[in-house]
Design a protein around this motif. Structure first.
Motif, short mmCIF file in Angstrom:
data_model
loop_
_atom_site.label_atom_id
_atom_site.label_comp_id
_atom_site.label_asym_id
_atom_site.label_seq_id
_atom_site.Cartn_x
_atom_site.Cartn_y
_atom_site.Cartn_z
N THR A 1 -4.56 17.02 12.39
CA THR A 1 -3.15 16.93 12.02
C THR A 1 -2.57 15.61 12.51
OG1 THR A 1 -2.81 19.32 12.03
CG2 THR A 1 -0.87 17.94 12.34
N ALA A 2 -2.00 14.84 11.59
CA ALA A 2 -1.46 13.52 11.91
C ALA A 2 -0.84 12.92 10.67
CB ALA A 2 -2.55 12.59 12.44
N VAL A 3 -0.13 11.82 10.86
CA VAL A 3 0.26 10.97 9.74
C VAL A 3 -0.87 9.99 9.51
CG1 VAL A 3 1.91 9.28 8.87
CG2 VAL A 3 2.72 11.21 10.23
N TYR A 4 -1.35 9.93 8.29
CA TYR A 4 -2.47 9.07 7.94
C TYR A 4 -1.96 7.82 7.24
CZ TYR A 4 -5.92 12.52 9.30
OH TYR A 4 -6.71 13.39 10.02
N TYR A 5 -2.44 6.66 7.70
CA TYR A 5 -2.00 5.38 7.19
C TYR A 5 -3.16 4.62 6.56
CZ TYR A 5 2.09 6.11 10.18
OH TYR A 5 3.21 6.62 10.78
N LEU B 1 0.83 -1.19 0.00
CA LEU B 1 0.00 0.00 0.00
C LEU B 1 0.87 1.25 0.00
CD1 LEU B 1 -2.45 -1.14 2.83
CD2 LEU B 1 -2.84 -1.31 0.36
N VAL B 2 0.50 2.24 -0.81
CA VAL B 2 1.22 3.50 -0.89
C VAL B 2 0.23 4.64 -0.82
CG1 VAL B 2 2.79 4.94 -2.21
CG2 VAL B 2 3.06 2.46 -2.26
N GLU B 3 0.34 5.48 0.23
CA GLU B 3 -0.54 6.62 0.40
C GLU B 3 0.02 7.85 -0.32
OE1 GLU B 3 -0.44 4.50 4.51
OE2 GLU B 3 0.97 5.01 2.90
N SER B 4 -0.88 8.75 -0.70
CA SER B 4 -0.49 10.02 -1.28
C SER B 4 -1.62 11.03 -1.05
CB SER B 4 -0.19 9.89 -2.77
OG SER B 4 -1.34 9.49 -3.49
N GLY B 5 -1.32 12.30 -1.27
CA GLY B 5 -2.34 13.34 -1.18
C GLY B 5 -2.28 14.19 0.06
N GLY B 6 -1.39 13.86 0.99
CA GLY B 6 -1.26 14.66 2.19
C GLY B 6 -0.63 16.01 1.88
N GLY B 7 -0.70 16.90 2.86
CA GLY B 7 -0.12 18.22 2.68
C GLY B 7 -0.56 19.16 3.77
N GLN C 1 -5.32 24.94 5.44
CA GLN C 1 -5.87 25.77 6.51
C GLN C 1 -7.12 25.13 7.10
OE1 GLN C 1 -6.55 29.69 4.91
NE2 GLN C 1 -4.40 30.27 5.12
N ALA C 2 -7.41 25.46 8.35
CA ALA C 2 -8.62 24.96 8.99
C ALA C 2 -9.85 25.30 8.15
CB ALA C 2 -8.76 25.55 10.39
N GLY C 3 -10.74 24.33 8.02
CA GLY C 3 -11.92 24.49 7.18
C GLY C 3 -11.73 24.02 5.75
N GLY C 4 -10.50 23.73 5.38
CA GLY C 4 -10.21 23.29 4.03
C GLY C 4 -10.41 21.80 3.85
N SER C 5 -10.03 21.32 2.67
CA SER C 5 -10.24 19.92 2.31
C SER C 5 -8.99 19.31 1.70
CB SER C 5 -11.38 19.79 1.29
OG SER C 5 -12.60 20.26 1.82
N LEU C 6 -8.86 18.01 1.86
CA LEU C 6 -7.83 17.21 1.22
C LEU C 6 -8.43 15.87 0.83
CD1 LEU C 6 -4.63 17.68 3.43
CD2 LEU C 6 -4.93 18.47 1.08
N ARG C 7 -7.87 15.27 -0.21
CA ARG C 7 -8.28 13.93 -0.62
C ARG C 7 -7.05 13.03 -0.63
NH1 ARG C 7 -10.23 11.62 -6.49
NH2 ARG C 7 -11.64 9.97 -5.73
N LEU C 8 -7.06 12.04 0.24
CA LEU C 8 -5.97 11.07 0.30
C LEU C 8 -6.28 9.88 -0.60
CD1 LEU C 8 -5.25 10.96 4.14
CD2 LEU C 8 -4.39 12.57 2.42
N SER C 9 -5.23 9.33 -1.19
CA SER C 9 -5.36 8.14 -2.01
C SER C 9 -4.43 7.07 -1.49
CB SER C 9 -5.01 8.45 -3.48
OG SER C 9 -5.90 9.39 -4.03
N THR D 1 1.12 9.22 5.11
CA THR D 1 1.24 10.52 4.47
C THR D 1 0.85 11.60 5.48
OG1 THR D 1 0.59 11.84 2.53
CG2 THR D 1 -1.12 10.45 3.51
N GLN D 2 1.62 12.67 5.53
CA GLN D 2 1.43 13.70 6.54
C GLN D 2 0.31 14.65 6.14
OE1 GLN D 2 3.17 14.35 9.62
NE2 GLN D 2 1.44 15.79 9.85
#
Length: 118
Positions: A91-95, A4-10, A13-21, A112-113
């Motif tokens: 805020t964390a490293v997501y696995y 498994l390989v995660e990506s998409g972290g970064g 700002q609070a209230g924003g969005s991210l999509r991890l893959s 991914t951070q």
């Protein structure tokens, strides 16, 4: 075993969005339950979300329910975590994790951070 390989972290700002893959290798992806966990500095790894092999059932930690959405595309051997309304406490490293059952995750990605600023 499933790789498994995660990506998409970064940084967001609070209230924003991210999509991890999470991209998985192997031919058995579609038969595995998939999940997301996270670990903040100084804290133990905690459950975030999970999805069964078909995508028909999803589960979320109370802290993220209503804000995060887990999904999967078995044709692409990929699981996603859409994170909306992000908070600094996210805020964390997501696995990414995989296993034969939601309660039995056996394979893990490198993480991914995700950093949410206030």
């Amino acid at each position: 075993q499933v790789q498994l390989v995660e990506s998409g972290g970064g940084l967001v700002q609070a209230g924003g969005s991210l999509r991890l893959s999470c991209a998985a290798s192997g031919r058995t992806f579609s038969s595995y339950a998939m999940g997301w966990f996270r670990q903040a500095p100084g804290k133990e790894r905690e459950f975030v979300a999970a999805i069964n092999w078909s995508g028909g059932n999803t589960y979320y930690a109370d802290s993220v329910k209503g804000r995060f959405t887990i999904s999967r595309d078995n044709a692409k051997n990929t699981v996603y975590l859409q994170m909306n309304s992000l908070k600094p406490e996210d805020t964390a490293v997501y696995y990414c994790a995989a296993g034969p059952l939601i309660s039995d995750f056996r394979s893990w990605g490198q993480g991914t951070q995700v950093t949410v600023s206030s």
